[in-house]
Design an enzyme around this catalytic site. Structure first.
Site, short mmCIF file in Angstrom:
data_model
loop_
_atom_site.label_atom_id
_atom_site.label_comp_id
_atom_site.label_asym_id
_atom_site.label_seq_id
_atom_site.Cartn_x
_atom_site.Cartn_y
_atom_site.Cartn_z
N HIS A 116 0.87 -1.15 0.13
CA HIS A 116 0.08 0.11 -0.05
C HIS A 116 0.59 1.46 0.14
CE1 HIS A 116 0.80 1.30 4.03
NE2 HIS A 116 0.87 0.30 4.53
N1 UDP Z 1 -4.36 -5.32 8.14
C1 UDP Z 1 -5.67 -5.94 8.19
N2 UDP Z 1 -6.15 -6.19 7.04
C2 UDP Z 1 -5.83 -6.03 5.90
C3 UDP Z 1 -4.42 -5.54 5.80
C4 UDP Z 1 -3.85 -5.42 7.00
O1 UDP Z 1 -6.40 -5.74 9.20
O2 UDP Z 1 -6.39 -6.40 5.01
C5 UDP Z 1 -3.67 -5.05 9.42
C6 UDP Z 1 -2.29 -5.70 9.79
O3 UDP Z 1 -2.79 -6.94 10.20
C7 UDP Z 1 -1.78 -4.67 10.64
C8 UDP Z 1 -2.32 -3.39 10.12
O4 UDP Z 1 -3.37 -3.59 9.35
O5 UDP Z 1 -2.21 -5.00 11.85
C9 UDP Z 1 -1.02 -2.93 9.06
O6 UDP Z 1 -1.51 -1.54 8.69
P1 UDP Z 1 -1.13 -1.13 7.38
O7 UDP Z 1 -0.60 -2.12 6.63
O8 UDP Z 1 -2.35 -0.40 6.57
O9 UDP Z 1 -0.26 0.19 7.77
P2 UDP Z 1 1.12 0.53 8.38
O10 UDP Z 1 1.59 -0.57 9.16
O11 UDP Z 1 2.14 0.11 7.24
O12 UDP Z 1 1.40 1.65 8.94
#
Ligand code: UDP
Length: 362
Positions: free
Chosen positions: A207
């Site tokens: 993403h």
């Molecule tokens: N996550 C979720 N559903 C999805 C994809 C990710 O619940 O379809 C959760 C994942 O398990 C983690 C969090 O979202 O806990 C990560 O968020 P994201 O990847 O959006 O952001 P980042 O961590 O890169 O800031």
């Protein structure tokens, strides 16, 4: 009674805030007011986490999303300020590195309300990332810097923050993972639904703007996942931004035939898929850590990572999206590989530590 206004707006923030909000609720002298900026607003990017993680509904929903970074952050700044003038909190609590984080912190500091930043001290040392700008500026104006690791503490010390501002509480995401991941199964029947077996599939998420906004990098990632999917199932819950771009740029029908493409999943479904995966391939910060929490190897499709401890201990490997053959080769080689037994993010209890600091705010 001390009042905390929590400002959040994006998926990972709902997950992180859930455990802290529960701990605040248990504290006798704290009251929390939740402000949801609206940055993520789809039911499967927002509401699902409030219901699955048993969070109270936001007290304010600002409905701000889309547009350029500057416009979005500016609108949030004005609206959060309005809420803060009404609520007059003792502390503003923010998480991570999104535009909602920066807007919440900036609105607060300009009203002389002290800011507490959860996940302070993370650095990619890549100022082209909007997240890096947000986290550096937020740290700069925060009163309490709740760091998740010794590495994060080291960054903050080198940047000259006072020792009494920096508190290594461990990672709040570990609290959430321990709470839910300890259950035998968070979504029985999910693997059967995808016709996949424990240890025998790859779970992917992509993403970050550095990948989605560069067609060449995204093409390399897609081609690598297609190569892997020829040998072993790949499940790919698509972030709305990634889906919008993929539908324009790639053979969408072919992708859907070869890869298990899904809508964004809820946290409990995600944990079930993470725990049982042979490998996680991602550019998400949270997913890198959750892979480690559930003892699953990870390939990070980026040029750098903030969570360097996981690379050093062999749980994670960085694979910049340059060559699809190389990436697919790395993925095959890493399936089932374990890293060292390390404890970089504490042992749970981050939320309790954060709340104990907030309780003592005078
Ligand atoms: N996550 C979720 N559903 C999805 C994809 C990710 O619940 O379809 C959760 C994942 O398990 C983690 C969090 O979202 O806990 C990560 O968020 P994201 O990847 O959006 O952001 P980042 O961590 O890169 O800031």
């Amino acid at each position: 009674m001390k009042k905390i206004v929590t400002v959040l707006g994006a998926r990972p923030q709902f997950i992180k805030a859930s455990v802290v909000s529960h701990a605040i609720k248990k504290a006798d002298n704290l009251k929390e007011v939740l402000v949801h900026t609206g940055q993520h607003f789809d039911a499967n990017m927002s509401e699902v986490f409030f219901s699955e993680l048993d969070m109270c509904k936001p007290d304010y929903f600002l409905d701000i999303h889309g547009g350029t970074h500057g416009a979005m952050t500016g609108r949030m700044l004005a609206e959060v300020e309005r809420v803060l003038l009404l609520e007059k909190p003792d502390v503003v609590l923010v998480y991570g590195d999104t535009n909602s984080t920066l807007a919440g912190a900036l609105a607060a500091v300009k009203l002389h309300i002290p800011v507490a930043h959860v996940e302070a001290g993370l650095r990619s040392f890549n100022m082209a990332m909007p997240e890096e700008v947000n986290r550096i500026l937020t740290d700069r104006i925060s009163r309490w810097l709740f760091a998740p690791s010794d590495v994060a503490v080291g960054h903050l010390r080198r940047e000259g923050f006072a020792a009494e501002q920096i508190i290594n509480v461990g990672d709040v995401m570990l609290d959430v993972a321990l709470h839910h991941g300890g259950l035998k199964s968070t979504r029985p029947g999910l693997l059967e639904q995808f016709e996949i077996h424990p240890g025998e599939y790859v779970l992917a998420t992509i993403h970050r703007a550095e990948n989605t906004d560069h067609p060449e990098r995204l093409r390399v990632i897609v081609n690598a996942l297609l190569r892997v999917a020829a040998e072993i199932p790949v499940v790919w819950p698509l972030h709305p931004r990634t889906r919008a771009i993929l539908q324009q740029l790639h053979d969408w029908e072919l992708l859907k035939r070869r890869i298990h493409i899904t809508e964004p999943l809820g946290y409990l479904e995600m944990i079930e898929l993470e725990k049982n995966a042979g490998l996680i391939a991602t550019d998400s910060g949270g997913m890198q850590k959750e892979a480690f929490f559930h003892k699953v190897p990870c390939v990070t499709l980026r040029d750098e990572t903030e969570w360097v401890e996981l690379v050093h201990s062999g749980w994670n490997i960085l694979q910049p999206p340059i060559n699809d053959v190389e990436i697919a080769k790395t993925m095959f080689a890493r399936i089932g590989v374990k890293g060292e037994n390390v404890v970089p993010y504490g042992e749970g209890g981050a939320a309790r530590k954060i709340v104990s600091v907030l309780r003592s705010v005078s």
